[in-house]
Scaffold this motif. Sequence first.
Motif, short mmCIF file in Angstrom:
data_model
loop_
_atom_site.label_atom_id
_atom_site.label_comp_id
_atom_site.label_asym_id
_atom_site.label_seq_id
_atom_site.Cartn_x
_atom_site.Cartn_y
_atom_site.Cartn_z
N UNK A 414 60.05 61.22 29.79
CA UNK A 414 59.56 60.24 31.21
C UNK A 414 60.52 59.62 31.86
N UNK A 415 61.43 59.10 31.12
CA UNK A 415 62.48 58.27 31.87
C UNK A 415 63.39 59.26 32.80
N UNK A 484 56.23 69.78 30.41
CA UNK A 484 55.93 68.77 29.61
C UNK A 484 56.57 67.60 29.92
N UNK A 485 55.79 66.53 29.97
CA UNK A 485 56.51 65.30 30.45
C UNK A 485 55.95 64.15 29.50
N UNK A 486 56.92 63.85 28.62
CA UNK A 486 56.31 62.92 27.42
C UNK A 486 57.00 61.60 27.34
N UNK A 521 54.69 60.27 41.23
CA UNK A 521 55.52 61.20 40.44
C UNK A 521 54.72 62.24 40.08
N UNK A 522 53.42 62.00 39.32
CA UNK A 522 52.38 62.88 39.08
C UNK A 522 52.01 63.95 40.38
N UNK A 523 51.89 63.16 41.55
CA UNK A 523 51.61 64.07 42.76
C UNK A 523 52.76 64.96 43.24
N UNK A 524 54.07 64.53 42.93
CA UNK A 524 55.06 65.25 43.32
C UNK A 524 55.17 66.62 42.43
N UNK A 525 54.52 66.43 41.06
CA UNK A 525 54.67 67.59 40.29
C UNK A 525 53.92 68.88 40.54
N UNK A 526 53.07 68.61 41.89
CA UNK A 526 52.06 69.68 42.48
C UNK A 526 53.23 70.68 43.36
N UNK A 527 54.63 70.28 43.33
CA UNK A 527 55.30 71.34 43.94
C UNK A 527 55.97 72.23 43.16
N UNK A 528 55.41 72.39 41.78
CA UNK A 528 55.51 73.73 41.04
C UNK A 528 54.26 74.27 41.24
N UNK A 529 54.34 75.10 42.27
CA UNK A 529 52.97 75.85 42.42
C UNK A 529 52.47 76.99 41.47
N UNK A 533 50.73 75.83 32.66
CA UNK A 533 50.66 74.62 31.56
C UNK A 533 51.33 73.60 31.71
N UNK A 534 50.64 72.52 31.56
CA UNK A 534 50.97 71.03 32.01
C UNK A 534 50.52 70.22 30.68
N UNK A 535 51.70 69.45 30.31
CA UNK A 535 51.35 68.27 29.28
C UNK A 535 51.96 66.90 29.72
N UNK A 536 51.07 65.99 29.84
CA UNK A 536 51.53 64.55 30.27
C UNK A 536 50.99 63.53 29.12
N UNK A 537 51.96 62.84 28.67
CA UNK A 537 51.54 62.15 27.31
C UNK A 537 52.18 60.85 27.33
#
Length: 716
Positions: A414-415, A484-486, A521-529, A533-537
Amino acid sequence: DANCVRLSSSSVGMSNLSDEILLCILRHVPVCDLLTNVAPVCQRLQTLCRDKSLLAHVCLTEEYTMDDQTVRHTLRQLSNHVQSLSLSGVYWLNSSAVDSVGRCKAVTRLDLSGCRMTASRLSRLVASLPLLRSLAFDVQPGFDAGKLAGEAVDRLSRLAELRQTLLTPSYGVVPCCAQLRKLTLQFDISDVTREGTGVSCHLMVGQSSVPHYERLEEFSARLAPGEVNQTLLLLYLAVFSVHVPERLRVFLVSVPGPNPARWPTAPSLAQSLGLRGDLEALQFPRSWLDSSSLKQALEGTSPKHLSFSRCPSAPSENVFRSLLEGGVRDASRLLSLNLSGINHAPYSEGRGAEDQLLPANMSRLASCCVNLRHLNLMNTHYHHEHAAALPPATPHLCASLAKLRHLRSLTLPACALSDGMQSHLCAAQNSSSLLLRGLKKLPRVGVQNYKVGTETGTQGWSVGDSTLGISHLAAGCLSMEALELIGPGFVSALPRLEPCTRASVEPRGMCAWARGVGDAHLAALGGFRRLRRLTLAGLPGVLRGTGLAHLVTRCKDLQMLSLANIGTLKIMNYNASLLEALRNCSQLRELRLEQPYLNANSSFFDALSCCSRLQRFCLISRNGSFEGAAAESFVERCGRLVMCHMFTGGTLVACRNLQKTLLDRFSSERPGLSAVIYPIQQEDLPSVIRDIPLTLLDGITLFQSHVAQPPHLSPW
């Protein structure tokens, strides 16, 4: 043009399409529907449905509505056509349905992983398949290779590929397979039995069954936690200390935990792998690595897959040196790279700047490994302030990764997405003195809510340039399908690697940079159209989850979503945004939610019911609750759901009642239904989890980093 002939839509039907187009359409129809429902429509479709291109390779893995009779009927019609057949994970079939596989005499590849299999049944099946060259099955307790008939042993001696999942200490059928070129092993043996007694890994000394691997080209082993698994692995590897197969070019061994048992033969094996220069894939556990042998293994080779998970500091220097300074002959051939935890020092040992990913190294890596498709950087750290103002010589990590145009799956700490911690900490520090005087409340460390419509342009957001790195990454990696963003302090309540994970991760919140990742930042991940599969932890900087709601409206093909410990843990502060997001996940097939205080009430299940394609659902909430009637209604409305696992703070009686209700009401129409509802505080939870089919555990019930690797390269 008046002379043009205009056809109305009603004048063109299925009968007007060519056979080639119809075959392309029929490839998307499940084989049981193809033979049972489509073929009887007309003579033309009957002929097309039996085309060898549709029936040569058949996978029944996710046909959860098939019962035993349907499987037997389907296999009877396939008997003269199918060459590759997979029943992997079809755990609900009884023995008679599995025995029907013996009708398919032309089968050369057979996958029975997850099916109940005794030595006698395996013997009958293998003996009836004269062309069999590839086999996958589970070695279950009580398996006795001595019960294999002579004809079956003869068939096994001709196998070129074997995959065994070991649920009990055994060699399985490996000693019978003298011509193996590819061996894949999965060790999933518990250290104790259900009765609490220890499991012995002692194999009969008189079994002259020690495998020799004379023709072996590929060896892969993946272990679950436990000393028995590691001991058994060393028995399988014993022959390598005497002889290394001349053709060996793939060696992948994955052992969880910070300190796997050492294997003295590892350095000499690494040296042997590098001598011929044809190494294709390499993965060694942490304790097997040393600088000199690693350098010898990589120098002069052109591998496609490399994994150096939790690699210590000294060997990791040789990893980058080999990849970046000409040690590897052609780094452009590399397709997947696992650097999870590289340079990682356990928290008890302290952390310094040398434990972080270096911007220069990552930039050069992206320039050399231009065809990389899978990259895992979990359990690493990357701290880089003011990404937008960096000179070209030291680009931000995201800017470097944006060069990887073919990247399809990525795991990031995440950092790595944060622009720094100073702006957040300064605000907190300036307010601390006022707080002591009772004049001002200390602002929460994190970012403000993201609000739709506040973009400043396609490259930035209203909060400044903190999401610029994500925008660059999304613009460069147009093929990204899995992300994945962990957070560095994340530990699942049900980890795949328990208790190994808890011994090696740092306490939650130790990386202040990770707290700078929030809703924007989560909103910006919407650029991956194209994201599927998405993991946020472990993202404590998320406030209300508004960015998540915006993300799913842009990633319309999202099929798997895993959310764990988002925002503060004591309050479920993103519930409203979660419900809004679920209502827009029309393509979602798998959902895993882990949050300590999630209330699965009627509103939650109503929103979840909008995911009409959902097949697998897992909820983990230590202090959460559920409404039984709402859960039952949800399962009824989602007709494709075949896995419903909920581990919450509910009572044992309520959990058992709901589980029984779901199984009694829906099992007849969904033979593959797996419903497990259980209080997470119960002491016997491990034994309950052990009863869940392994194919479901490796899916979404137990947490693990799983997307940034090809199927044969373990993420552990």
